[in-house]
Scaffold this motif. Structure first.
Motif, PDB file in Angstrom:
ATOM      1  N   ALA A  98     -16.385   6.747  46.268  1.00 48.83           N
ATOM      2  CA  ALA A  98     -15.606   5.514  46.342  1.00 48.83           C
ATOM      3  C   ALA A  98     -16.006   4.506  45.262  1.00 48.83           C
ATOM      4  CB  ALA A  98     -15.765   4.882  47.716  1.00 48.83           C
ATOM      5  N   THR A  99     -17.180   4.667  44.685  1.00 47.68           N
ATOM      6  CA  THR A  99     -17.648   3.742  43.644  1.00 47.68           C
ATOM      7  C   THR A  99     -18.204   4.526  42.457  1.00 47.68           C
ATOM      8  OG1 THR A  99     -19.883   3.601  44.560  1.00 47.68           O
ATOM      9  CG2 THR A  99     -18.281   1.950  45.326  1.00 47.68           C
ATOM     10  N   ARG A 100     -18.398   3.813  41.376  1.00 47.06           N
ATOM     11  CA  ARG A 100     -19.050   4.359  40.195  1.00 47.06           C
ATOM     12  C   ARG A 100     -20.303   3.533  39.927  1.00 47.06           C
ATOM     13  NH1 ARG A 100     -15.575   6.378  42.135  1.00 47.06           N
ATOM     14  NH2 ARG A 100     -14.165   4.655  41.801  1.00 47.06           N
ATOM     15  N   SER A 101     -21.386   4.234  39.605  1.00 43.65           N
ATOM     16  CA  SER A 101     -22.617   3.578  39.165  1.00 43.65           C
ATOM     17  C   SER A 101     -22.575   3.537  37.645  1.00 43.65           C
ATOM     18  CB  SER A 101     -23.849   4.366  39.619  1.00 43.65           C
ATOM     19  OG  SER A 101     -23.943   4.377  41.012  1.00 43.65           O
ATOM     20  N   VAL A 102     -22.769   2.360  37.087  1.00 37.85           N
ATOM     21  CA  VAL A 102     -22.707   2.163  35.644  1.00 37.85           C
ATOM     22  C   VAL A 102     -24.039   1.595  35.170  1.00 37.85           C
ATOM     23  CG1 VAL A 102     -21.549   0.913  33.767  1.00 37.85           C
ATOM     24  CG2 VAL A 102     -20.218   1.733  35.724  1.00 37.85           C
ATOM     25  N   VAL A 120     -25.421  -6.644  26.344  1.00 34.01           N
ATOM     26  CA  VAL A 120     -25.437  -6.214  27.745  1.00 34.01           C
ATOM     27  C   VAL A 120     -24.746  -7.261  28.627  1.00 34.01           C
ATOM     28  CG1 VAL A 120     -26.945  -5.754  29.733  1.00 34.01           C
ATOM     29  CG2 VAL A 120     -27.433  -4.702  27.520  1.00 34.01           C
ATOM     30  N   THR A 121     -25.010  -8.536  28.362  1.00 35.41           N
ATOM     31  CA  THR A 121     -24.400  -9.615  29.147  1.00 35.41           C
ATOM     32  C   THR A 121     -22.887  -9.627  28.977  1.00 35.41           C
ATOM     33  OG1 THR A 121     -26.397 -10.958  29.017  1.00 35.41           O
ATOM     34  CG2 THR A 121     -24.339 -12.121  29.484  1.00 35.41           C
ATOM     35  N   LYS A 122     -22.409  -9.512  27.738  1.00 35.04           N
ATOM     36  CA  LYS A 122     -20.967  -9.581  27.486  1.00 35.04           C
ATOM     37  C   LYS A 122     -20.233  -8.357  28.027  1.00 35.04           C
ATOM     38  CE  LYS A 122     -20.677 -12.891  23.782  1.00 35.04           C
ATOM     39  NZ  LYS A 122     -20.020 -13.217  22.525  1.00 35.04           N
ATOM     40  N   VAL A 123     -20.789  -7.180  27.868  1.00 31.89           N
ATOM     41  CA  VAL A 123     -20.130  -5.978  28.394  1.00 31.89           C
ATOM     42  C   VAL A 123     -20.178  -6.001  29.927  1.00 31.89           C
ATOM     43  CG1 VAL A 123     -20.164  -3.453  28.478  1.00 31.89           C
ATOM     44  CG2 VAL A 123     -20.519  -4.628  26.301  1.00 31.89           C
ATOM     45  N   GLY A 124     -21.286  -6.437  30.498  1.00 32.41           N
ATOM     46  CA  GLY A 124     -21.365  -6.580  31.951  1.00 32.41           C
ATOM     47  C   GLY A 124     -20.332  -7.564  32.476  1.00 32.41           C
ATOM     48  N   ALA A 125     -20.116  -8.661  31.758  1.00 29.25           N
ATOM     49  CA  ALA A 125     -19.112  -9.651  32.156  1.00 29.25           C
ATOM     50  C   ALA A 125     -17.704  -9.064  32.090  1.00 29.25           C
ATOM     51  CB  ALA A 125     -19.213 -10.886  31.271  1.00 29.25           C
ATOM     52  N   ALA A 126     -17.463  -8.164  31.139  1.00 31.60           N
ATOM     53  CA  ALA A 126     -16.154  -7.506  31.052  1.00 31.60           C
ATOM     54  C   ALA A 126     -15.899  -6.664  32.301  1.00 31.60           C
ATOM     55  CB  ALA A 126     -16.083  -6.641  29.794  1.00 31.60           C
ATOM     56  N   PHE A 127     -16.933  -6.005  32.822  1.00 27.89           N
ATOM     57  CA  PHE A 127     -16.790  -5.236  34.061  1.00 27.89           C
ATOM     58  C   PHE A 127     -16.502  -6.167  35.236  1.00 27.89           C
ATOM     59  CE2 PHE A 127     -18.492  -1.664  31.785  1.00 27.89           C
ATOM     60  CZ  PHE A 127     -17.939  -0.577  32.442  1.00 27.89           C
ATOM     61  N   GLU A 128     -17.202  -7.280  35.297  1.00 25.86           N
ATOM     62  CA  GLU A 128     -17.007  -8.222  36.399  1.00 25.86           C
ATOM     63  C   GLU A 128     -15.616  -8.845  36.353  1.00 25.86           C
ATOM     64  OE1 GLU A 128     -20.493 -10.494  35.540  1.00 25.86           O
ATOM     65  OE2 GLU A 128     -21.700  -9.372  36.986  1.00 25.86           O
ATOM     66  N   ALA A 129     -15.060  -9.051  35.147  1.00 27.61           N
ATOM     67  CA  ALA A 129     -13.705  -9.594  35.013  1.00 27.61           C
ATOM     68  C   ALA A 129     -12.656  -8.549  35.399  1.00 27.61           C
ATOM     69  CB  ALA A 129     -13.471 -10.071  33.580  1.00 27.61           C
ATOM     70  N   ALA A 130     -12.921  -7.283  35.083  1.00 28.23           N
ATOM     71  CA  ALA A 130     -11.959  -6.213  35.361  1.00 28.23           C
ATOM     72  C   ALA A 130     -11.957  -5.793  36.832  1.00 28.23           C
ATOM     73  CB  ALA A 130     -12.255  -5.005  34.478  1.00 28.23           C
ATOM     74  N   ASP A 131     -13.077  -5.968  37.505  1.00 28.89           N
ATOM     75  CA  ASP A 131     -13.201  -5.533  38.898  1.00 28.89           C
ATOM     76  C   ASP A 131     -13.894  -6.621  39.710  1.00 28.89           C
ATOM     77  OD1 ASP A 131     -13.590  -4.291  41.341  1.00 28.89           O
ATOM     78  OD2 ASP A 131     -15.017  -2.822  40.601  1.00 28.89           O
ATOM     79  N   PRO A 132     -13.116  -7.393  40.504  1.00 31.87           N
ATOM     80  CA  PRO A 132     -13.728  -8.456  41.307  1.00 31.87           C
ATOM     81  C   PRO A 132     -14.786  -7.950  42.282  1.00 31.87           C
ATOM     82  CG  PRO A 132     -11.327  -8.614  41.327  1.00 31.87           C
ATOM     83  CD  PRO A 132     -11.673  -7.332  40.649  1.00 31.87           C
ATOM     84  N   ARG A 133     -14.756  -6.649  42.614  1.00 25.65           N
ATOM     85  CA  ARG A 133     -15.756  -6.085  43.532  1.00 25.65           C
ATOM     86  C   ARG A 133     -16.969  -5.517  42.810  1.00 25.65           C
ATOM     87  NH1 ARG A 133     -12.010  -2.481  47.308  1.00 25.65           N
ATOM     88  NH2 ARG A 133     -11.097  -2.044  45.280  1.00 25.65           N
ATOM     89  N   CYS A 134     -17.003  -5.669  41.504  1.00 23.42           N
ATOM     90  CA  CYS A 134     -18.154  -5.189  40.716  1.00 23.42           C
ATOM     91  C   CYS A 134     -19.394  -5.988  41.092  1.00 23.42           C
ATOM     92  CB  CYS A 134     -17.857  -5.336  39.220  1.00 23.42           C
ATOM     93  SG  CYS A 134     -19.204  -4.791  38.151  1.00 23.42           S
ATOM     94  N   ARG A 135     -20.497  -5.296  41.255  1.00 27.37           N
ATOM     95  CA  ARG A 135     -21.772  -5.934  41.625  1.00 27.37           C
ATOM     96  C   ARG A 135     -22.873  -5.473  40.684  1.00 27.37           C
ATOM     97  NH1 ARG A 135     -18.769  -8.802  43.569  1.00 27.37           N
ATOM     98  NH2 ARG A 135     -18.135  -8.926  45.712  1.00 27.37           N
ATOM     99  N   ARG A 136     -23.697  -6.430  40.286  1.00 30.51           N
ATOM    100  CA  ARG A 136     -24.894  -6.093  39.522  1.00 30.51           C
ATOM    101  C   ARG A 136     -25.969  -5.695  40.521  1.00 30.51           C
ATOM    102  NH1 ARG A 136     -25.426  -8.043  33.853  1.00 30.51           N
ATOM    103  NH2 ARG A 136     -23.394  -8.913  33.373  1.00 30.51           N
ATOM    104  N   ASN A 137     -26.581  -4.562  40.272  1.00 27.69           N
ATOM    105  CA  ASN A 137     -27.654  -4.084  41.137  1.00 27.69           C
ATOM    106  C   ASN A 137     -28.974  -4.666  40.657  1.00 27.69           C
ATOM    107  OD1 ASN A 137     -25.730  -2.446  42.458  1.00 27.69           O
ATOM    108  ND2 ASN A 137     -26.011  -0.861  40.923  1.00 27.69           N
TER     109      ASN A 137
END
Length: 139
Positions: A98-102, A120-137
């Protein structure tokens, strides 16, 4: 040699993760990076672009959980100018149902920590913008 990294959990598909990484890496290029890339192209030293990271370790065959997809991008630095040097950022994606680990990973030399951290910060922010359910572990 050091590195900056981030671990994310997302509901995006592997293919969508690849698209977000491509866009995020492109957006991470500031004006200095663009100028450094132009100087490298003019001098014939352009090394920027996407690549497939390889694991040449003799222990790679023992990896019980290889990523479903991996990609890297070399982003030029302004200070490198015509030399064509830059900072790499890698993305490794595991399909967990159901999820992907990135995993985002940016190796750097003695003076490249700030550029690696920014990537790393900018690419991580792109994931957070594309997926509201994205979480940083937690690292």
């Amino acid at each position: 040699m050091g590195s900056k990294q981030a671990s994310l959990s997302t509901t995006l598909t592997v293919k969508q993760c690849a698209a977000v990484f491509r866009d995020g890496a492109s957006q991470a290029r500031g004006i200095g990076s663009m100028l450094g890339g132009i100087a490298a192209k003019v001098a014939g030293n352009d090394q920027s672009g996407f690549f497939t990271p390889t694991d040449n370790s003799p222990f790679a065959a023992l990896d019980d959980d290889p990523p479903a997809f991996s990609v890297g991008a070399l982003i030029p630095k302004f200070s490198a100018g015509a030399q064509g040097n830059g900072t790499a950022i890698h993305m490794y994606v595991w399909d967990r149902g159901a999820t992907r680990s990135v995993e985002l990973y940016s190796p750097h030399g003695i003076g490249g920590g700030m550029h690696a951290s920014k990537l790393v910060t900018k690419v991580g922010a792109a994931f957070e913008a594309a997926d509201p359910r994205c979480r940083r572990n937690a690292d």
